[in-house]
Design a protein around this motif. Sequence first.
Motif, PDB file in Angstrom:
ATOM      1  N   GLU A   1       4.200   7.282  -1.158  1.00  0.00           N
ATOM      2  CA  GLU A   1       3.507   6.072  -0.714  1.00  0.00           C
ATOM      3  C   GLU A   1       4.230   5.554   0.521  1.00  0.00           C
ATOM      4  OE1 GLU A   1       3.112   2.917  -3.589  1.00  0.00           O
ATOM      5  OE2 GLU A   1       1.768   4.087  -4.857  1.00  0.00           O
ATOM      6  N   SER A   2       3.461   5.040   1.493  1.00  0.00           N
ATOM      7  CA  SER A   2       4.069   4.528   2.717  1.00  0.00           C
ATOM      8  C   SER A   2       4.373   3.046   2.557  1.00  0.00           C
ATOM      9  CB  SER A   2       3.130   4.746   3.900  1.00  0.00           C
ATOM     10  OG  SER A   2       2.987   6.130   4.121  1.00  0.00           O
TER      11      SER A   2
ATOM     12  N   ASP B   1      10.055  -3.656   1.586  1.00  0.00           N
ATOM     13  CA  ASP B   1       9.094  -4.712   1.251  1.00  0.00           C
ATOM     14  C   ASP B   1       8.331  -4.448  -0.047  1.00  0.00           C
ATOM     15  OD1 ASP B   1       9.948  -6.043   3.435  1.00  0.00           O
ATOM     16  OD2 ASP B   1       8.007  -6.205   4.429  1.00  0.00           O
ATOM     17  N   LEU B   2       8.459  -3.248  -0.606  1.00  0.00           N
ATOM     18  CA  LEU B   2       7.980  -2.944  -1.963  1.00  0.00           C
ATOM     19  C   LEU B   2       6.467  -2.983  -2.155  1.00  0.00           C
ATOM     20  CD1 LEU B   2      10.732  -4.896  -3.980  1.00  0.00           C
ATOM     21  CD2 LEU B   2      10.732  -2.496  -3.305  1.00  0.00           C
ATOM     22  N   TYR B   3       5.700  -2.690  -1.125  1.00  0.00           N
ATOM     23  CA  TYR B   3       4.255  -2.498  -1.302  1.00  0.00           C
ATOM     24  C   TYR B   3       3.766  -1.623  -0.157  1.00  0.00           C
ATOM     25  CZ  TYR B   3       3.064  -5.819   2.401  1.00  0.00           C
ATOM     26  OH  TYR B   3       2.917  -6.441   3.613  1.00  0.00           O
ATOM     27  N   PRO B   4       2.650  -0.896  -0.345  1.00  0.00           N
ATOM     28  CA  PRO B   4       2.198   0.044   0.677  1.00  0.00           C
ATOM     29  C   PRO B   4       1.698  -0.681   1.931  1.00  0.00           C
ATOM     30  CG  PRO B   4       1.192   0.544  -1.444  1.00  0.00           C
ATOM     31  CD  PRO B   4       1.820  -0.810  -1.564  1.00  0.00           C
ATOM     32  N   THR B   5       2.240  -0.304   3.074  1.00  0.00           N
ATOM     33  CA  THR B   5       1.770  -0.868   4.328  1.00  0.00           C
ATOM     34  C   THR B   5       2.131   0.051   5.486  1.00  0.00           C
ATOM     35  OG1 THR B   5       1.979  -2.703   5.889  1.00  0.00           O
ATOM     36  CG2 THR B   5       3.859  -2.300   4.469  1.00  0.00           C
TER      37      THR B   5
ATOM     38  N   VAL C   1       7.771  -8.772   5.775  1.00  0.00           N
ATOM     39  CA  VAL C   1       7.635 -10.121   5.233  1.00  0.00           C
ATOM     40  C   VAL C   1       8.888 -10.931   5.589  1.00  0.00           C
ATOM     41  CG1 VAL C   1       6.122  -9.479   3.340  1.00  0.00           C
ATOM     42  CG2 VAL C   1       8.579  -9.392   3.008  1.00  0.00           C
TER      43      VAL C   1
ATOM     44  N   PRO D   1       7.375   4.656  -6.629  1.00  0.00           N
ATOM     45  CA  PRO D   1       7.931   4.678  -5.263  1.00  0.00           C
ATOM     46  C   PRO D   1       8.691   3.406  -4.907  1.00  0.00           C
ATOM     47  CG  PRO D   1       5.554   5.082  -5.243  1.00  0.00           C
ATOM     48  CD  PRO D   1       5.924   4.808  -6.649  1.00  0.00           C
ATOM     49  N   GLN D   2       8.268   2.270  -5.467  1.00  0.00           N
ATOM     50  CA  GLN D   2       8.933   1.017  -5.080  1.00  0.00           C
ATOM     51  C   GLN D   2      10.218   0.786  -5.861  1.00  0.00           C
ATOM     52  OE1 GLN D   2       6.066   1.378  -6.714  1.00  0.00           O
ATOM     53  NE2 GLN D   2       5.335  -0.500  -7.636  1.00  0.00           N
TER      54      GLN D   2
END
Lengths: 418, 85
Positions: free
Chosen positions: A255-256, A299-303, A309, A415-416
């Motif tokens: 995951e990116s 940042d712990l989420y896909p972006t 943040v 992934p996170q």
Amino acid sequence: MKRYSAFNLFREGLNGHKGWGPAWRSPEPARSYDAVIIGGGGHGLAAAYYLAKIQGLKRIAVLERGWIGGGNTGRNTTIVRSNYRQPQIQRLLEFSLKLWEGLSEELNYNVMFSQRGALFLGHSDSDMTRLAERGDALRCNGIDAELMTPGQVARLIPLLDMSDRARFPVHGGLIQRRGGTARHDAVAWGYARAADVRGVDIIQNCEVTGFDIRGGRIAGIRTSRGDIATDRIGMSVAGASGQVAALAGFTLPIESHLLQAFVSEPVKPMIDTVIMSQSIHCYISQSDKGEVVLGGDPDLYPTYSQKGVPYRLEEVAGQAISLIPALSRLRMLRSWAGTTDMSFDGSPIIGTTPVEGLFINGGWCYGGFKATPGAGWLLAHTVATGAPHDINAPFGLDRFAAGATVDEQGTGPMPQAH
Amino acid sequence: MLLITCPHCGERAQAEFTYERPVQTVIALDAPVEVAVETLYNRANPRGWSWELWRHTHGCGAWLKLHRHTATHEVAAVALLEAGA
């Protein structure tokens, strides 16, 4: 190509520095190559260099969508170390660290590799137990590690808050003295120049738009600057691995996500080692320009936005100031974010793919910079021979289905979590 | 940074929420091994619109489905998870 040496510097000095010439060519892509590397970051350029130097391939191209070193190579905290916990990843990163140690001479380019030491702080008895365990594991495998008392840590970093009232009391540390930092741009430029000398075509502003796959085998690659015939391709495009894999028709365990870092205004030397922590996620070092470089959690989420943040910067700054109160007086100059290939066990993927002739180096999470020479060397070996080297054999795509993950943090398949 | 409209709490800052995983990667309890492995590990990882599971961890605690763009950060829809989902 003019060699960089004291003699040539002196001679060019007399000549007004007019005779240096560009450090690499800007060739038009040829119709075919023996091997193509996708991605002109440090990893991809290193792979091209070692393909030419070690593997003896002749006609090699590096395709870069933007400009070389413009992606994650220029978006990290430049830390180099090999003090990991698991033997598989230790071996890979120690292989890489040994290449770092001779890299400036090897490339005839000063990558400013500075072995100033990489220190993990421990803030509790359990931290110190885990650091001792890691140090033992490292020394058993021939990698340097020293456990330090609070007094030794205080002498090394006098600015640390060693008081009883410290938010993160320092109980000791574990240092790898051979760890340190390097100049990120110089690594890309040094490999680019050395690869160009060996005839590698570095083609910038060239986006890969598709693959020519016949009977499950690579026959060529389609780009924004024309089609190229080749039967061997290495992709080294961390941050965009999913997109390139999708062009070839498969998905990845990646995951990116995004990792931020930021720097302060430049100040006189105040921190001459790399500071990390066993309990909190905060990296502190000082660049050669004098800027204090800070990094922390992703940042712990896909972006894919490359925009972080703001509360993460607040968190990291808070932790850094708790460790070194003197940092509170510094103004922050700039921040940046890189797209990270987050894998499902926190370890990289270097090996074969479902498409024959297409090989991958990716999934480096947020720790790829330190591996630049080693990952490039191993991708070159894998591309040239068609099979992974012993060192990258544990890092194949097949390890997830086989249950043979290399889970450095022991946090499970998210992934996170790494 | 995202501004997420929680169906219970209204507009709240991203700092209150936790990303969990893409919606389509939730594994059925009776899935065969190959399907479970594929679902657990492999990701479409789109640069574009994606349905994701989030949780309002530091708010009402609700599990949410977000329709979100991974490059522009637009959030087109926020829905509560239905019973049994």
